[in-house]
Design a protein around this motif. Structure first.
Motif, PDB file in Angstrom:
ATOM      1  N   LEU A 404       0.846  -1.197   0.000  1.00  0.00           N
ATOM      2  CA  LEU A 404       0.000   0.000   0.000  1.00  0.00           C
ATOM      3  C   LEU A 404       0.877   1.241   0.000  1.00  0.00           C
ATOM      4  O   LEU A 404       1.849   1.331   0.768  1.00  0.00           O
ATOM      5  N   ASP A 405       0.542   2.167  -0.867  1.00  0.00           N
ATOM      6  CA  ASP A 405       1.244   3.461  -0.937  1.00  0.00           C
ATOM      7  C   ASP A 405       0.364   4.505  -0.257  1.00  0.00           C
ATOM      8  O   ASP A 405      -0.722   4.841  -0.744  1.00  0.00           O
ATOM      9  N   HIS A 406       0.855   4.989   0.883  1.00  0.00           N
ATOM     10  CA  HIS A 406       0.064   5.951   1.656  1.00  0.00           C
ATOM     11  C   HIS A 406       0.407   7.389   1.289  1.00  0.00           C
ATOM     12  O   HIS A 406      -0.091   8.345   1.920  1.00  0.00           O
ATOM     13  N   GLY A 407       1.243   7.546   0.253  1.00  0.00           N
ATOM     14  CA  GLY A 407       1.530   8.879  -0.247  1.00  0.00           C
ATOM     15  C   GLY A 407       2.471   9.673   0.626  1.00  0.00           C
ATOM     16  O   GLY A 407       3.254   9.125   1.411  1.00  0.00           O
ATOM     17  N   VAL A 408       2.368  11.013   0.490  1.00  0.00           N
ATOM     18  CA  VAL A 408       3.276  11.933   1.171  1.00  0.00           C
ATOM     19  C   VAL A 408       2.478  12.864   2.072  1.00  0.00           C
ATOM     20  O   VAL A 408       1.429  13.381   1.689  1.00  0.00           O
ATOM     21  N   ILE A 409       2.987  13.020   3.275  1.00  0.00           N
ATOM     22  CA  ILE A 409       2.466  14.035   4.185  1.00  0.00           C
ATOM     23  C   ILE A 409       3.647  14.911   4.567  1.00  0.00           C
ATOM     24  O   ILE A 409       4.606  14.438   5.215  1.00  0.00           O
ATOM     25  N   GLY A 410       3.590  16.163   4.157  1.00  0.00           N
ATOM     26  CA  GLY A 410       4.711  17.060   4.432  1.00  0.00           C
ATOM     27  C   GLY A 410       5.959  16.578   3.719  1.00  0.00           C
ATOM     28  O   GLY A 410       5.999  16.465   2.496  1.00  0.00           O
ATOM     29  N   ARG A 411       6.996  16.245   4.487  1.00  0.00           N
ATOM     30  CA  ARG A 411       8.266  15.814   3.917  1.00  0.00           C
ATOM     31  C   ARG A 411       8.499  14.328   4.138  1.00  0.00           C
ATOM     32  O   ARG A 411       9.632  13.851   4.113  1.00  0.00           O
ATOM     33  N   SER A 412       7.435  13.537   4.344  1.00  0.00           N
ATOM     34  CA  SER A 412       7.570  12.094   4.584  1.00  0.00           C
ATOM     35  C   SER A 412       6.654  11.318   3.652  1.00  0.00           C
ATOM     36  O   SER A 412       5.495  11.709   3.413  1.00  0.00           O
ATOM     37  N   ALA A 413       7.211  10.209   3.140  1.00  0.00           N
ATOM     38  CA  ALA A 413       6.441   9.302   2.280  1.00  0.00           C
ATOM     39  C   ALA A 413       6.398   7.940   2.962  1.00  0.00           C
ATOM     40  O   ALA A 413       7.395   7.481   3.533  1.00  0.00           O
ATOM     41  N   LEU A 414       5.254   7.264   2.904  1.00  0.00           N
ATOM     42  CA  LEU A 414       5.080   6.005   3.625  1.00  0.00           C
ATOM     43  C   LEU A 414       4.426   4.946   2.739  1.00  0.00           C
ATOM     44  O   LEU A 414       3.492   5.239   1.987  1.00  0.00           O
ATOM     45  N   HIS A 451       0.966 -16.440   9.987  1.00  0.00           N
ATOM     46  CA  HIS A 451       1.340 -15.158  10.583  1.00  0.00           C
ATOM     47  C   HIS A 451       1.319 -14.083   9.503  1.00  0.00           C
ATOM     48  O   HIS A 451       1.334 -14.379   8.308  1.00  0.00           O
ATOM     49  N   LEU A 452       1.286 -12.834   9.939  1.00  0.00           N
ATOM     50  CA  LEU A 452       1.367 -11.708   9.021  1.00  0.00           C
ATOM     51  C   LEU A 452       2.703 -11.008   9.226  1.00  0.00           C
ATOM     52  O   LEU A 452       3.033 -10.582  10.335  1.00  0.00           O
ATOM     53  N   HIS A 453       3.491 -10.928   8.163  1.00  0.00           N
ATOM     54  CA  HIS A 453       4.724 -10.143   8.197  1.00  0.00           C
ATOM     55  C   HIS A 453       4.376  -8.754   7.669  1.00  0.00           C
ATOM     56  O   HIS A 453       3.974  -8.588   6.512  1.00  0.00           O
ATOM     57  N   PHE A 454       4.528  -7.745   8.526  1.00  0.00           N
ATOM     58  CA  PHE A 454       4.096  -6.377   8.223  1.00  0.00           C
ATOM     59  C   PHE A 454       5.298  -5.446   8.250  1.00  0.00           C
ATOM     60  O   PHE A 454       6.076  -5.446   9.210  1.00  0.00           O
ATOM     61  N   GLU A 455       5.484  -4.676   7.177  1.00  0.00           N
ATOM     62  CA  GLU A 455       6.614  -3.755   7.082  1.00  0.00           C
ATOM     63  C   GLU A 455       6.132  -2.336   6.832  1.00  0.00           C
ATOM     64  O   GLU A 455       5.080  -2.111   6.209  1.00  0.00           O
ATOM     65  N   THR A 456       6.926  -1.385   7.310  1.00  0.00           N
ATOM     66  CA  THR A 456       6.669   0.024   7.024  1.00  0.00           C
ATOM     67  C   THR A 456       7.926   0.616   6.394  1.00  0.00           C
ATOM     68  O   THR A 456       9.015   0.530   6.970  1.00  0.00           O
ATOM     69  N   ILE A 457       7.770   1.194   5.205  1.00  0.00           N
ATOM     70  CA  ILE A 457       8.884   1.815   4.475  1.00  0.00           C
ATOM     71  C   ILE A 457       8.662   3.319   4.510  1.00  0.00           C
ATOM     72  O   ILE A 457       7.733   3.849   3.874  1.00  0.00           O
ATOM     73  N   LEU A 458       9.504   4.018   5.259  1.00  0.00           N
ATOM     74  CA  LEU A 458       9.374   5.464   5.443  1.00  0.00           C
ATOM     75  C   LEU A 458      10.551   6.158   4.757  1.00  0.00           C
ATOM     76  O   LEU A 458      11.712   5.884   5.097  1.00  0.00           O
TER      77      LEU A 458
END
Length: 469
Positions: A404-414, A451-458
């Motif tokens: 999932l691409d959560h886009g950009v908020i301010g100077r951060s992309a997630l 199990h669910l392997h969950f990652e966050t790419i910031l």
């Protein structure tokens, strides 16, 4: 413990029997250890291996099921071996204690038998002396009979024909009486000694009987201890063999597994690089849009100031500070406890280092959820990828996965990644709202448990999801 030469004749037979039984038991236990394990022991070992396999999966995120099973078996064997060796040491200690008691009792039996032999010999000697004394008494009586009997004092006096004759007769009579009395006294003493010896012999015989009963019981305890030690030794030997076999199997698979992991790392690096490039582009676009917005705002402010005939305000400057990630408002993607956190995963001591550098970075968080548990979008965003497990050209080992691409908020992309799904219900390019169902927990790909392997790419880098949730 006494030497074999000093043991009584009946003990070697007992010891020989014991050794034979122990040898047979050792052979049987060594050849058929599986038969010595109870159903509970086997169930416990199976459960231990399964639990260790789950831990192995947490340590080696992308090992195939067969390899992770072998790693788990090796770990369990290594864990159980020290306990089995200690049990063997304890069992051998009980054997030593039991054997010492048997030896002590055997020595006491031998001593009692020596005492019995001494007393028996003494009784025989006393009986011989009594027989000799009775012979002497008989000889005195026979001699007196042949001489017409020992004269009485009165007949000696009346029948004496002279002083010399009377004196001789009286001396003879006195000598005979002294000899007879001495013999009778000696016979009486020998008889008393004999009775005493027989009483002592009876007591010694009773002691020997009691000691033999104790020795038999001690031998039984020793045999049981030896049987237990034999069983423990069989367990240790089997664990050593199983440990060596599991280690050899893993060493043989090491090149294959390392090649697989290398492919996985390459695929993962490419996937993350793709996300990082996408986020770089998003951030660059957002930066340009922000600069354009600020420039337009400054232009309008300057124009307004000119129309109002006042000095232009200080121009605005675009912010370069990354936005706090909490601004994305992430929520938990699944309702389940965490089984493995984010961070470095060191290879457990005594196992195989497939990575060659002591471990690897676990780039996400594992949620211990049952297969089929719903997975929800933690925040709104676009479905960038929805890849089936059959598509090995994408992320090998991830199974069914979604990005999932959560886009950009301010100077951060997630962006967020979801691996090993049983299935997903979204499609690439689709927009999803926070809390919307995106798929279900599974165990596809290189996974040995649900199990669910969950990652966050910031901003192009994997970060600890717990800092964002």
């Amino acid at each position: 413990m006494v030497s074999a030469a000093s043991r009584p004749a009946d003990r070697p037979a007992l010891r020989k029997t014991t050794v034979g039984v122990v040898a047979s038991a050792m052979l049987a236990l060594t050849l058929a250890f599986s038969g010595t394990a109870t159903a509970d022991e086997l169930d416990d070992r199976k459960a231990a291996i399964e639990a260790e396999q789950q831990k192995t999966q947490e340590t080696y995120e992308y090992l195939d099921a067969e390899t992770s099973r072998k790693v788990a078996e090796l770990a369990v064997y290594q864990q159980q071996l020290p306990g089995a060796q200690q049990s063997l040491t304890d069992a051998e200690g009980r054997v030593s204690t039991a054997a010492g008691k048997v030896g002590a009792l055997t020595d006491r039996v031998a001593l009692a038998q020596e005492t019995r032999n001494t007393i028996t010999s003494q009784i025989a000697a006393d009986q011989e002396a009594m027989d000799d004394t009775q012979d002497v008494i008989g000889q005195i009586a026979a001699q007196a009979y042949k001489s017409g009997g020992v004269p009485s004092s009165f007949s000696l006096i009346l029948g004496a024909e002279g002083a010399e004759s009377l004196t001789d007769s009286m001396g003879l009579a006195e000598q005979v009486m002294r000899s007879q009395n001495a013999a009778m006294q000696k016979l009486s003493e020998q008889s008393a000694t004999n009775l005493n010896s027989e009483a002592r012999l009876a007591a010694v015989e009773e002691e020997i009987s009691s000691l033999k009963v104790q020795a038999e019981a001690a031998l039984k305890v020793e045999q049981e201890a030896r049987d237990a030690a034999a069983a423990e030794k069989a367990k240790v030997d089997t664990l050593i063999e199983q440990t060596a076999a599991a280690n050899a199997a893993l060493e043989a698979r090491k090149p294959i597994v390392q090649a697989q992991l290398a492919s996985l790392e390459t695929a993962k690096a490419k996937a993350n690089a793709d996300i990082a490039e996408r986020q770089r582009e998003q951030l660059e676009k957002a930066r340009k849009e922000e600069e354009a917005r600020v420039a337009e705002a400054n232009r309008q402010a300057a124009a307004e100031a000119a129309r109002a005939n006042r000095p232009a305000p200080a121009p605005q400057v675009p912010s370069t500070t990354p936005t706090n990630p909490s601004a994305f408002g992430l929520r938990m993607p699944v309702n389940a406890p965490i089984s493995s956190g984010f961070g470095w995963r060191g290879v457990p001591a005594g196992t195989i280092d497939f990575y060659g550098n002591g471990g690897y970075l676990h780039s996400g968080v594992d949620f211990a959820a049952q297969c089929g548990t719903p997975v929800y979008a933690p925040a709104g965003g676009n479905v960038w990828k929805a890849i089936p497990a059959s598509n090995q050209s994408e992320m090998i080992g991830a199974g069914n996965y979604v990005v999932l691409d959560h886009g950009v908020i301010g100077r951060s992309a997630l962006a967020t990644n979801y691996y090993h799904l049983t299935s997903y219900v979204v499609s690439q390019g689709q927009y999803v709202n926070a809390g919307q169902l995106i798929g279900y927990v599974g165990t596809t790909g290189n996974s040995t448990g649900c199990h669910l392997h969950f990652e966050t790419i910031l901003n192009g880098a994997a970060v600890n999801p717990m800092g964002l949730l």
